[in-house]
Each structure stands twice: as C-alpha cells, then as structure tokens.
Write a protein that holds these residues in place. Structure first.
Motif, PDB file in Angstrom:
ATOM      1  N   MET A   8       0.847  -1.180   0.000  1.00 49.98           N
ATOM      2  CA  MET A   8       0.000   0.000   0.000  1.00 49.98           C
ATOM      3  C   MET A   8       0.889   1.239   0.000  1.00 49.98           C
ATOM      4  SD  MET A   8      -2.759   1.202   2.857  1.00 49.98           S
ATOM      5  CE  MET A   8      -1.919   2.435   3.817  1.00 49.98           C
ATOM      6  N   LYS A   9       0.653   2.127  -0.928  1.00 45.08           N
ATOM      7  CA  LYS A   9       1.379   3.390  -0.993  1.00 45.08           C
ATOM      8  C   LYS A   9       0.514   4.491  -0.397  1.00 45.08           C
ATOM      9  CE  LYS A   9       3.991   2.401  -5.160  1.00 45.08           C
ATOM     10  NZ  LYS A   9       4.276   2.817  -6.533  1.00 45.08           N
ATOM     11  N   ALA A  10       1.167   5.406   0.316  1.00 46.71           N
ATOM     12  CA  ALA A  10       0.443   6.526   0.909  1.00 46.71           C
ATOM     13  C   ALA A  10       1.406   7.673   1.151  1.00 46.71           C
ATOM     14  CB  ALA A  10      -0.207   6.093   2.214  1.00 46.71           C
ATOM     15  N   ALA A  11       0.862   8.891   1.233  1.00 47.42           N
ATOM     16  CA  ALA A  11       1.658  10.082   1.551  1.00 47.42           C
ATOM     17  C   ALA A  11       1.101  10.675   2.836  1.00 47.42           C
ATOM     18  CB  ALA A  11       1.595  11.087   0.417  1.00 47.42           C
ATOM     19  N   TYR A  12       1.922  10.680   3.870  1.00 48.42           N
ATOM     20  CA  TYR A  12       1.507  11.143   5.184  1.00 48.42           C
ATOM     21  C   TYR A  12       2.048  12.541   5.467  1.00 48.42           C
ATOM     22  CZ  TYR A  12      -0.168   6.501   6.292  1.00 48.42           C
ATOM     23  OH  TYR A  12      -0.875   5.326   6.288  1.00 48.42           O
ATOM     24  N   PRO A  13       1.221  13.400   6.061  1.00 44.44           N
ATOM     25  CA  PRO A  13       1.719  14.716   6.442  1.00 44.44           C
ATOM     26  C   PRO A  13       2.653  14.609   7.646  1.00 44.44           C
ATOM     27  CG  PRO A  13      -0.585  14.471   7.081  1.00 44.44           C
ATOM     28  CD  PRO A  13      -0.197  13.229   6.337  1.00 44.44           C
ATOM     29  N   VAL A  14       3.677  15.435   7.649  1.00 45.32           N
ATOM     30  CA  VAL A  14       4.613  15.514   8.758  1.00 45.32           C
ATOM     31  C   VAL A  14       4.853  16.981   9.095  1.00 45.32           C
ATOM     32  CG1 VAL A  14       5.761  13.323   8.246  1.00 45.32           C
ATOM     33  CG2 VAL A  14       6.656  15.434   7.276  1.00 45.32           C
ATOM     34  N   VAL A  15       5.179  17.231  10.355  1.00 42.80           N
ATOM     35  CA  VAL A  15       5.487  18.580  10.815  1.00 42.80           C
ATOM     36  C   VAL A  15       6.953  18.595  11.225  1.00 42.80           C
ATOM     37  CG1 VAL A  15       4.928  20.384  12.486  1.00 42.80           C
ATOM     38  CG2 VAL A  15       3.113  18.885  11.627  1.00 42.80           C
ATOM     39  N   LEU A  16       7.721  19.498  10.631  1.00 44.99           N
ATOM     40  CA  LEU A  16       9.157  19.595  10.910  1.00 44.99           C
ATOM     41  C   LEU A  16       9.444  20.899  11.639  1.00 44.99           C
ATOM     42  CD1 LEU A  16       8.933  18.642   7.525  1.00 44.99           C
ATOM     43  CD2 LEU A  16      11.045  17.686   8.402  1.00 44.99           C
ATOM     44  N   LYS A  17      10.343  20.826  12.621  1.00 44.47           N
ATOM     45  CA  LYS A  17      10.772  22.055  13.281  1.00 44.47           C
ATOM     46  C   LYS A  17      12.234  21.944  13.657  1.00 44.47           C
ATOM     47  CE  LYS A  17       9.286  21.045  18.007  1.00 44.47           C
ATOM     48  NZ  LYS A  17       8.457  21.493  19.114  1.00 44.47           N
ATOM     49  N   LYS A  18      12.885  23.076  13.689  1.00 44.68           N
ATOM     50  CA  LYS A  18      14.319  23.137  13.999  1.00 44.68           C
ATOM     51  C   LYS A  18      14.511  22.944  15.494  1.00 44.68           C
ATOM     52  CE  LYS A  18      18.582  24.470  12.810  1.00 44.68           C
ATOM     53  NZ  LYS A  18      19.496  23.390  12.925  1.00 44.68           N
TER      54      LYS A  18
ATOM     55  N   ASP B 278      -0.395  11.190  12.145  1.00 44.22           N
ATOM     56  CA  ASP B 278      -1.251  10.022  11.931  1.00 44.22           C
ATOM     57  C   ASP B 278      -0.794   8.798  12.712  1.00 44.22           C
ATOM     58  OD1 ASP B 278      -3.135  11.232  10.175  1.00 44.22           O
ATOM     59  OD2 ASP B 278      -1.655  11.137   8.571  1.00 44.22           O
ATOM     60  N   PHE B 279       0.485   8.753  13.083  1.00 43.71           N
ATOM     61  CA  PHE B 279       1.012   7.636  13.870  1.00 43.71           C
ATOM     62  C   PHE B 279       1.393   8.073  15.285  1.00 43.71           C
ATOM     63  CE2 PHE B 279       1.491   6.189   9.552  1.00 43.71           C
ATOM     64  CZ  PHE B 279       1.234   4.834   9.618  1.00 43.71           C
ATOM     65  N   ASN B 280       1.316   9.386  15.552  1.00 47.42           N
ATOM     66  CA  ASN B 280       1.699   9.962  16.834  1.00 47.42           C
ATOM     67  C   ASN B 280       3.123   9.549  17.215  1.00 47.42           C
ATOM     68  OD1 ASN B 280       1.273  11.612  19.071  1.00 47.42           O
ATOM     69  ND2 ASN B 280       0.577   9.899  20.330  1.00 47.42           N
TER      70      ASN B 280
ATOM     71  N   LEU C 259       4.858  16.403   3.134  1.00 46.24           N
ATOM     72  CA  LEU C 259       4.333  15.055   2.956  1.00 46.24           C
ATOM     73  C   LEU C 259       5.496  14.086   2.806  1.00 46.24           C
ATOM     74  CD1 LEU C 259       1.461  15.711   0.394  1.00 46.24           C
ATOM     75  CD2 LEU C 259       1.187  15.024   2.774  1.00 46.24           C
ATOM     76  N   VAL C 260       5.308  12.878   3.322  1.00 44.63           N
ATOM     77  CA  VAL C 260       6.295  11.812   3.167  1.00 44.63           C
ATOM     78  C   VAL C 260       5.576  10.615   2.560  1.00 44.63           C
ATOM     79  CG1 VAL C 260       7.816  10.211   4.377  1.00 44.63           C
ATOM     80  CG2 VAL C 260       7.721  12.601   5.086  1.00 44.63           C
ATOM     81  N   ALA C 261       6.067  10.183   1.397  1.00 39.50           N
ATOM     82  CA  ALA C 261       5.471   9.039   0.713  1.00 39.50           C
ATOM     83  C   ALA C 261       6.106   7.747   1.218  1.00 39.50           C
ATOM     84  CB  ALA C 261       5.668   9.164  -0.793  1.00 39.50           C
ATOM     85  N   VAL C 262       5.260   6.751   1.467  1.00 39.89           N
ATOM     86  CA  VAL C 262       5.721   5.448   1.953  1.00 39.89           C
ATOM     87  C   VAL C 262       4.988   4.345   1.195  1.00 39.89           C
ATOM     88  CG1 VAL C 262       5.879   3.932   3.961  1.00 39.89           C
ATOM     89  CG2 VAL C 262       6.145   6.383   4.261  1.00 39.89           C
TER      90      VAL C 262
ATOM     91  N   PRO D  83      -5.240  -1.991  11.881  1.00 42.44           N
ATOM     92  CA  PRO D  83      -5.310  -1.182  10.661  1.00 42.44           C
ATOM     93  C   PRO D  83      -4.224  -0.101  10.636  1.00 42.44           C
ATOM     94  CG  PRO D  83      -7.041  -0.534  12.180  1.00 42.44           C
ATOM     95  CD  PRO D  83      -6.365  -1.740  12.788  1.00 42.44           C
ATOM     96  N   ILE D  84      -3.716   0.167   9.451  1.00 40.94           N
ATOM     97  CA  ILE D  84      -2.778   1.265   9.261  1.00 40.94           C
ATOM     98  C   ILE D  84      -3.605   2.536   9.088  1.00 40.94           C
ATOM     99  CG2 ILE D  84      -1.033   2.249   7.721  1.00 40.94           C
ATOM    100  CD1 ILE D  84      -0.212  -0.584   7.001  1.00 40.94           C
ATOM    101  N   PRO D  85      -3.274   3.600   9.819  1.00 45.00           N
ATOM    102  CA  PRO D  85      -4.065   4.836   9.683  1.00 45.00           C
ATOM    103  C   PRO D  85      -4.042   5.368   8.250  1.00 45.00           C
ATOM    104  CG  PRO D  85      -2.463   5.022  11.473  1.00 45.00           C
ATOM    105  CD  PRO D  85      -2.171   3.749  10.759  1.00 45.00           C
ATOM    106  N   LYS D  86      -5.166   5.885   7.830  1.00 46.34           N
ATOM    107  CA  LYS D  86      -5.235   6.565   6.535  1.00 46.34           C
ATOM    108  C   LYS D  86      -4.565   7.933   6.699  1.00 46.34           C
ATOM    109  CE  LYS D  86      -8.083   3.682   4.325  1.00 46.34           C
ATOM    110  NZ  LYS D  86      -7.368   2.449   4.259  1.00 46.34           N
ATOM    111  N   PRO D  87      -3.887   8.413   5.667  1.00 46.74           N
ATOM    112  CA  PRO D  87      -3.256   9.727   5.769  1.00 46.74           C
ATOM    113  C   PRO D  87      -4.286  10.837   5.953  1.00 46.74           C
ATOM    114  CG  PRO D  87      -2.433   8.518   3.856  1.00 46.74           C
ATOM    115  CD  PRO D  87      -3.601   7.755   4.397  1.00 46.74           C
ATOM    116  N   SER D  88      -3.995  11.735   6.856  1.00 51.09           N
ATOM    117  CA  SER D  88      -4.849  12.906   7.052  1.00 51.09           C
ATOM    118  C   SER D  88      -4.667  13.856   5.882  1.00 51.09           C
ATOM    119  CB  SER D  88      -4.460  13.640   8.336  1.00 51.09           C
ATOM    120  OG  SER D  88      -4.675  12.825   9.455  1.00 51.09           O
ATOM    121  N   ALA D  89      -5.677  14.660   5.647  1.00 46.41           N
ATOM    122  CA  ALA D  89      -5.543  15.720   4.645  1.00 46.41           C
ATOM    123  C   ALA D  89      -4.522  16.726   5.173  1.00 46.41           C
ATOM    124  CB  ALA D  89      -6.883  16.393   4.411  1.00 46.41           C
ATOM    125  N   ILE D  90      -3.620  17.158   4.313  1.00 48.37           N
ATOM    126  CA  ILE D  90      -2.538  18.041   4.754  1.00 48.37           C
ATOM    127  C   ILE D  90      -3.085  19.346   5.338  1.00 48.37           C
ATOM    128  CG2 ILE D  90      -2.093  19.163   2.535  1.00 48.37           C
ATOM    129  CD1 ILE D  90       0.964  18.826   3.313  1.00 48.37           C
TER     130      ILE D  90
END
Length: 125
Positions: A1-11, A22-24, A76-79, A56-63
C-alpha cells in the motif's frame, strides 16, 4: 500500500525534529533530507508493525487538516509499506543453484561456505 503522510518539521537545537500526526510518532535528522528520510523509515516501521499485529494502518490525514506553529514546516512523506517490508525483511530463503561438480568438490575441500559466498557476490553485483 502506498500513501503520503503529512509531517510537521521544526528546527531543534542541533537537528530537525519530525512529528508524524497520523502515527503519533517523532523522529529526527541532522538536516532536512535526513529528517525526511527518517520520517519515511519511522512511518514504514510503524505501518509494518501494525500489519503484523493485524491492526489497521491509519489513513493519511488531509494536509490542510494538520495544525502547525509559525516556525514549523508542513510536508508530505510518501511510503510504500509493501516495498518497505521487502527491503527490511531479514528472513533467509532457500535457493537452489547449480555449479560444476569439480568446483563443488574443490570448494567443499577448501571449507568454503556456499551461502555466505553467494550472498557476498550478490551484494557486490
């Protein structure tokens, strides 16, 4: 299963911190490229674990549904979970190969480990 999950990056103080809502889960990298690579790995590992646990694997949230602070970056990170599993599966499989009889005889006399030699050659190739 391919999916693109949103991620939050900070310095952080010396690295980039990544949060995967989505995975906490969190991960980090020394720079942006490594942080995104580590996020892909963390998501892949979490997804494969959930599959193994029959969860179940979480569905990607809308960005646009992801909240972030001013200094944070949303990406977004594609997996591909199937590909992640194949690349990280360390189980051994039995393969049958044929070699000339004289070579088998000499290799056995020399104490050569056929499996180790074949693995080494395949990795180099």
């Amino acid at each position: 299963m391919k999916a693109a999950y949103p991620v939050v990056l900070k310095k952080g103080s010396s690295h980039i911190i990544v949060f995967v809502p989505d995975f906490n889960i969190n991960t980090q990298g020394k720079d942006m490229a490594e942080a995104l690579e580590m996020a892909e790995d963390a998501i892949g590992l979490a997804g494969v674990y959930l599959e193994d646990e029959k969860a179940p694997i979480p569905k990607p949230s809308a960005i646009d549904s992801i909240k972030k602070e001013e200094a944070e970056i949303l990406s977004l990170v594609a997996v591909d979970f199937d590909e992640y599993r194949r690349k990280n599966d360390m189980r051994t499989v039995k393969k049958n190969c044929t070699i000339p009889s004289w070579l088998c005889y000499q290799a056995e006399r020399a104490g050569i480990n056929f499996s180790a030699t074949l693995q080494s050659a395949l990795k180099k190739e």
